[in-house]
Design a protein around this motif. Structure first.
Motif, short mmCIF file in Angstrom:
data_model
loop_
_atom_site.label_atom_id
_atom_site.label_comp_id
_atom_site.label_asym_id
_atom_site.label_seq_id
_atom_site.Cartn_x
_atom_site.Cartn_y
_atom_site.Cartn_z
N SER A 76 0.85 -1.20 0.00
CA SER A 76 0.00 0.00 0.00
C SER A 76 0.88 1.25 0.00
CB SER A 76 -0.93 0.01 1.21
OG SER A 76 -0.23 0.35 2.37
N ASP A 77 2.11 1.07 0.46
CA ASP A 77 3.06 2.18 0.47
C ASP A 77 3.83 2.24 -0.84
OD1 ASP A 77 4.23 4.32 1.81
OD2 ASP A 77 6.00 3.10 2.28
N LYS A 78 4.24 1.07 -1.32
CA LYS A 78 4.99 0.98 -2.58
C LYS A 78 4.06 0.43 -3.65
CE LYS A 78 9.41 1.24 -0.67
NZ LYS A 78 9.13 2.41 0.15
N GLN A 79 3.24 1.33 -4.17
CA GLN A 79 2.18 0.92 -5.11
C GLN A 79 2.70 0.13 -6.31
OE1 GLN A 79 -1.22 1.66 -5.08
NE2 GLN A 79 -1.30 2.82 -3.19
N LYS A 80 3.93 0.42 -6.73
CA LYS A 80 4.40 -0.21 -7.96
C LYS A 80 4.59 -1.73 -7.79
CE LYS A 80 9.18 1.16 -7.07
NZ LYS A 80 10.45 1.64 -7.60
N TYR A 81 4.75 -2.18 -6.54
CA TYR A 81 4.88 -3.62 -6.33
C TYR A 81 3.54 -4.31 -6.10
CZ TYR A 81 9.83 -2.59 -5.73
OH TYR A 81 11.09 -2.17 -5.93
N SER A 82 2.47 -3.50 -5.98
CA SER A 82 1.19 -4.10 -5.59
C SER A 82 0.71 -5.08 -6.64
CB SER A 82 0.16 -3.00 -5.35
OG SER A 82 -0.09 -2.32 -6.55
N GLY A 83 0.87 -4.73 -7.92
CA GLY A 83 0.42 -5.62 -8.99
C GLY A 83 1.13 -6.96 -8.93
N LEU A 84 2.44 -6.89 -8.72
CA LEU A 84 3.26 -8.09 -8.67
C LEU A 84 2.83 -9.01 -7.52
CD1 LEU A 84 6.00 -9.22 -9.95
CD2 LEU A 84 7.04 -8.36 -7.86
N ILE A 85 2.74 -8.44 -6.32
CA ILE A 85 2.43 -9.23 -5.13
C ILE A 85 1.01 -9.79 -5.21
CG2 ILE A 85 2.15 -9.16 -2.62
CD1 ILE A 85 5.00 -8.90 -3.21
N LEU A 86 0.06 -8.93 -5.58
CA LEU A 86 -1.33 -9.39 -5.63
C LEU A 86 -1.49 -10.43 -6.74
CD1 LEU A 86 -3.27 -6.07 -5.02
CD2 LEU A 86 -3.05 -8.02 -3.49
N GLY A 87 -0.77 -10.23 -7.85
CA GLY A 87 -0.82 -11.20 -8.94
C GLY A 87 -0.29 -12.55 -8.48
N PHE A 88 0.81 -12.52 -7.75
CA PHE A 88 1.41 -13.76 -7.25
C PHE A 88 0.45 -14.48 -6.30
CE2 PHE A 88 4.17 -15.91 -4.11
CZ PHE A 88 4.72 -16.86 -4.97
N ALA A 89 -0.13 -13.71 -5.38
CA ALA A 89 -1.09 -14.31 -4.44
C ALA A 89 -2.29 -14.87 -5.20
CB ALA A 89 -1.54 -13.29 -3.40
N GLY A 90 -2.67 -14.18 -6.27
CA GLY A 90 -3.79 -14.64 -7.08
C GLY A 90 -3.48 -15.95 -7.78
N ILE A 91 -2.24 -16.06 -8.27
CA ILE A 91 -1.84 -17.31 -8.94
C ILE A 91 -1.86 -18.46 -7.95
CG2 ILE A 91 0.12 -18.51 -9.99
CD1 ILE A 91 0.78 -15.79 -11.35
N LEU A 92 -1.34 -18.19 -6.72
CA LEU A 92 -1.36 -19.24 -5.69
C LEU A 92 -2.77 -19.78 -5.50
CD1 LEU A 92 0.93 -17.83 -2.87
CD2 LEU A 92 1.35 -19.81 -4.33
N GLN A 93 -3.72 -18.83 -5.53
CA GLN A 93 -5.11 -19.20 -5.29
C GLN A 93 -5.66 -20.10 -6.40
OE1 GLN A 93 -6.89 -17.02 -2.57
NE2 GLN A 93 -7.67 -19.05 -2.43
N THR A 94 -5.12 -19.94 -7.61
CA THR A 94 -5.68 -20.72 -8.72
C THR A 94 -5.11 -22.14 -8.78
OG1 THR A 94 -3.98 -20.04 -10.28
CG2 THR A 94 -5.94 -18.65 -10.13
N ILE A 95 -4.01 -22.39 -8.06
CA ILE A 95 -3.47 -23.75 -8.07
C ILE A 95 -4.45 -24.66 -7.33
CG2 ILE A 95 -1.57 -25.23 -7.33
CD1 ILE A 95 0.21 -22.78 -7.32
N PRO A 96 -4.85 -25.77 -7.96
CA PRO A 96 -5.77 -26.67 -7.26
C PRO A 96 -5.16 -27.09 -5.93
CG PRO A 96 -5.44 -27.37 -9.53
CD PRO A 96 -4.48 -26.26 -9.28
N SER A 97 -6.01 -27.15 -4.91
CA SER A 97 -5.48 -27.36 -3.56
C SER A 97 -4.66 -28.64 -3.45
CB SER A 97 -6.61 -27.40 -2.55
OG SER A 97 -7.84 -27.23 -3.17
N ILE A 98 -5.16 -29.69 -4.10
CA ILE A 98 -4.47 -30.97 -3.94
C ILE A 98 -3.09 -30.89 -4.59
CG2 ILE A 98 -5.47 -32.08 -6.00
CD1 ILE A 98 -5.23 -33.80 -2.63
N ALA A 99 -3.00 -30.14 -5.70
CA ALA A 99 -1.71 -29.98 -6.38
C ALA A 99 -0.76 -29.16 -5.51
CB ALA A 99 -1.91 -29.28 -7.72
N LEU A 100 -1.29 -28.13 -4.86
CA LEU A 100 -0.45 -27.30 -4.00
C LEU A 100 0.12 -28.14 -2.86
CD1 LEU A 100 0.53 -24.40 -3.60
CD2 LEU A 100 -1.44 -23.99 -2.17
N LEU A 101 -0.74 -29.01 -2.30
CA LEU A 101 -0.26 -29.91 -1.24
C LEU A 101 0.82 -30.82 -1.80
CD1 LEU A 101 -3.68 -30.82 0.40
CD2 LEU A 101 -1.82 -29.59 1.49
#
Lengths: 522, 324
Positions: A48-73
């Motif tokens: 929230s302070d370094k806005q330019k990294y927000s896309g990167l971090i949120l995108g990464f967290a978003g990708i994590l979310q799309t990995i099927p849970s069993i595959a992530l395990l």
């Protein structure tokens, strides 16, 4: 495991286990949530302070979310082994997106004139963050935590696949055993937990902005209390840790039998077959439930404990053929019997090892073996008729089918068609009785329990003698289905308890009874 | 007390503030007046370093403001915002105590100061101190905003459109309250507004800005009667009469006031340094007395007047002005 039993009586009967699993489930959910908040909130503050990294971090967290849970395990196992650690890390990663995103949204959404005022009055950056921004963003952050909690309660059921416990043990055990009560005994509490936590957090969330301090305290206390639940079940236990598949846990010729006949009291975790052997090899588990001819037995240097009170029925493999085909092509009987008596347990284990672990093709393994036994001859390319062979979907059956194909082509004028990879016992057997295939290799124990569904009384009487079992299934199959059991190949691919060779030798444990004595000592 | 020398602020390719210099004396109120985008707010924000200038020097008491950390500097300067900027999660009392707490005052002192301010701003403490900002009316919120800015007794006050978010009626009454507040009289104040009326009412001097530059800086009467150019003139054209009535004091027209014969003795009095506008307001305050006479006094001398004598003197005064 009586199918007629009501859900309530099942839950009562299993109340101890249910309570333990529920505690584990709550613990898993909240420990991972706790870690996720510990990492996710500062990360959200940072972007929230370094806005330019927000896309990167949120995108990464978003990708994590799309990995099927069993595959992530699954990804976690090579990094962190089995058990609670990979499960906690995977759940933590899952909770990241809502927590980071809501922290970010909450902080960037704080009224700019309030921040301006805070600055103008001479508050430092850290004072503005702690006294103004975070308290005002708290309702949004709490909403993220609430979402993450509900997600985690759901995903935590999958943790049972890698031996982390939780209500998934009942759910997956129930699916494996086709036991609805067992599935519900896991699924209903899991759903109730999700509803309960959602409700509790919605209450906390409603303590509006003004009570932000109270809300923060409430959530922290809640988190720490519930996280500690995970530690409770591990307070007791034995010297040894056993990892059993969900199916084994619920079978009378499995864990239930071990408890009944051997009175074996060992701490258990539920784990999927795919990672169990490796976990034993890596000393994460001490005792596992495996198949006695599994190639990984050799790969990981495990030994089978002798079933001295015979709770595991014999699973001798033999080709089963429709009588009609035997009458039409009488020459196939002797050909199929060529393998009889030449493959014992250790040979089969070796062959499986080459396919499962060394990744050689079943065809090559089969050919090498036949050449070694001087049974291999060039195919005759005859044109007399067609014989259709089926197999179940695992390595051992592929090897057997390859051998039978080569023998058949060399010793008869028949053409061979193979239908390998038929899903399971039911599919193979239905294909055979419906004239889709002519033969496939089956196991005596499966015939006895799964296909014939033999009454417990008879099973009790014949189970300890492999010949009695063979005679019984042979007789019954030909009477009921006009299917003939040819002579057994010679190996017994039964359920078995296994340990690391080194540990078993050090402790002088060869039988399950000795294991029990060792566990109960002192 | 506040001194800006050749101060500019550039944003990539626009000049928000372009080479500005002015001085505000101790106890004086300077109003930065102009349309939106003229650079008045940017100028204000550079004084407490919410915006850093691109060029130029700003001094408080002959000391460059860069010599202090921004936090320390700001704690010594009261700041009032257009949208009050109260912390929604703090009570009225907590909001007022923010700067004293930052300055580590002890509790009894903070309590005493808070009560005192609430009293002065007509927010009697028992009722209001534990309310949250969203439970207050707009006028009350703005008063709490002012109390917060005054809490630590800063010698300087910066006000960014302090009445901008209020309706006209509330605005007028709060403005009046502000004028009467003794604490404000002693402060050095820089105030930003786009409301000419407000500027004339509250400003000792007015600094009219356009496109980042100062167009004219001076006393309200200077802007009104000797405008630097057409921009200044046109800026005040619409409200000219009212502004003139406000700018001209009774003392200015003393000599032109024709005494009228006393019909009914009225006790109301008005000081000579009041504006013509204030006298008019008093005259028309209630219907029954509106036709009657008032007495003004100067050096203990007294004159009686009514609306017509007042307006006649006003007209006479205007024709005698150099640029009138």
């Amino acid at each position: 495991m009586d199918e007629q039993q009501s859900l309530w009586s099942f839950m009562m009967q299993q109340s101890g286990k249910l309570l333990e699993q529920t505690f584990q489930h709550i613990g898993l959910t909240f420990i991972s949530l706790f870690l996720s908040i510990l990492i996710g909130v500062p990360l959200g503050v940072w972007i929230s302070d370094k806005q330019k990294y927000s896309g990167l971090i949120l995108g990464f967290a978003g990708i994590l979310q799309t990995i099927p849970s069993i595959a992530l395990l699954g990804f976690m196992i090579p990094l962190l082994g089995i058990g609670e650690n990979p499960a906690i890390v995977a759940l933590m990663l899952y909770a990241f997106l809502p927590i980071i995103r809501n922290t970010y949204t909450g902080l960037t959404g704080v009224n700019s004139s309030v921040i301006d005022a805070a600055k103008g009055m001479g508050m430092s950056a850290s004072q503005i963050l702690l006294k103004v921004k975070l308290p005002l963003a708290m309702p949004v952050i709490l909403a993220g935590i609430r979402t993450a909690t509900v997600i985690n309660v759901g995903v935590a059921t999958l943790a049972a696949y890698i031996g982390a416990g939780g209500l998934g043990e009942f759910i997956f055990g129930g699916i494996a055993l086709n036991n609805t009560n067992m599935i519900l005994a896991g699924a209903i509490p899991a759903a109730l937990l999700a509803i309960l936590f959602d409700f509790l957090l919605s209450k906390v969330q409603k303590l509006n902005v003004k009570k932000a301090r109270t809300a923060t305290w409430a959530v922290s206390v809640l988190l720490i209390v519930f996280s500690s639940f995970y530690l409770l079940p591990q307070a007791y236990g034995s010297k040894m840790l056993a990892g059993f598949t969900p199916e084994f846990m619920g079978r009378s010729d499995g864990y239930l039998g071990l408890k009944d006949k051997y009175d074996l009291r060992v701490r258990t975790v539920v784990i999927s077959d795919a990672v169990m052997y490796k976990a034993a090899y890596e000393s994460k588990l001490d005792v596992i439930s495996g198949y006695s001819t599994d190639g990984r037995l050799k790969a990981y240097d495990l030994v089978v404990l002798q079933d001295d009170k015979t709770i595991f029925p014999p699973y001798y493999a033999a080709p089963i053929v429709r009588l009609e085909i035997l009458q039409k092509f009488p020459e196939i009987g002797p050909v199929l019997n060529l393998l009889s008596g030449i493959i014992n347990d250790s040979i089969m284990t070796e062959l499986n090892y080459r396919v499962d672990y060394l990744k050689q093709s079943p065809e090559k393994v089969a050919k090498d073996f036949l050449i070694d036994k001087k049974l291999y001859k060039e195919p005759r390319n005859g044109n007399k008729g067609v014989i259709r062979m089926g197999s179940k979907i695992f390595g051992e059956q592929y090897i057997l089918i390859q051998m039978y194909t080569m023998l058949m082509q060399a010793n008869t004028d028949l053409k061979v068609e193979t239908k390998t990879g038929l899903g399971g016992t039911k599919i193979c057997f239905d294909a055979l009785t419906n004239n889709q295939i002519d033969l496939y290799p089956e196991y005596t124990g499966t015939g006895l329990l799964v296909i014939l569904k033999t009454p417990a009384k008879i099973v009790e009487r014949i189970i300890s003698n492999k010949d009695s079992v063979f005679n019984y299934v042979q007789q019954e199959f030909s009477r009921r289905y006009q299917i003939k059991w040819l002579r057994p190949i010679g190996f017994n691919n039964a359920y078995a308890l296994m340990m690391r060779r080194k540990q078993a030798e050090d402790l002088k444990i060869q039988t399950i009874s000795q294991l029990k004595m060792y566990i109960d000592k002192d | 007390m506040i001194n800006l020398q050749k101060v500019s602020k550039f944003y990539s390719n626009t000049k928000a503030v372009d080479d500005i210099s002015f001085e505000v004396k101790e106890g004086e109120t300077l109003v930065l007046l102009g349309t939106s985008g003229c650079g008045k707010t940017t100028t204000l924000r550079m004084i407490n370093r919410l915006t850093e200038p691109t060029q130029g020097i700003i001094q408080l008491n002959q000391i460059n403001i860069l010599n202090q950390s921004p936090e320390e500097l700001r704690r010594g300067i009261g700041y009032v915002l257009q949208h009050h900027g109260l912390f929604p999660h703090y009570t009225v009392a907590e909001n007022i105590a923010i700067v004293p707490r930052l300055m580590k005052w002890n509790k009894p002192r903070i309590e005493k100061r808070t009560d005192e301010l609430l009293e002065k701003l007509h927010l009697s403490s028992a009722n209001y101190r534990s309310l949250y900002p969203d439970q207050l009316s707009g006028g009350q919120q703005q008063r709490v905003g002012l109390a917060r800015a005054l809490a630590a007794e800063p010698p300087i006050l910066l006000m960014d459109e302090p009445f901008g978010a209020l309706d006209t009626v509330t605005r007028r009454s709060i403005r009046k309250e502000f004028r009467e507040l003794d604490e404000l009289r002693r402060k050095t104040i820089v105030m930003v507004t786009h409301d000419v009326q407000e500027a004339f009412e509250l400003g000792d001097r007015i600094c009219l800005m356009d496109k980042g530059k100062i167009v004219q800086i001076g006393k309200p009467a200077d802007l009104l009667f000797s405008p630097a150019n057409d921009f200044v003139r046109s800026f005040m054209q619409q409200q000219r009469l009212q502004l003139e009535l406000q700018v001209i004091k009774l003392a200015d027209i003393w000599d032109m006031l024709m005494p009228v014969e006393l019909k009914v003795r009225i006790e109301k009095e008005i000081p000579a340094d009041s504006s013509v506008w204030a006298a008019l307001e008093l005259l028309s305050e209630d219907q029954h007395s509106s036709d009657y006479l008032y007495i003004t006094c100067k050096d203990n001398r007294q004159k009686q007047l009514d609306i017509s004598s007042l307006m006649a003197a006003f007209a006479h005064y205007k024709t005698n002005l150099p640029n009138g």
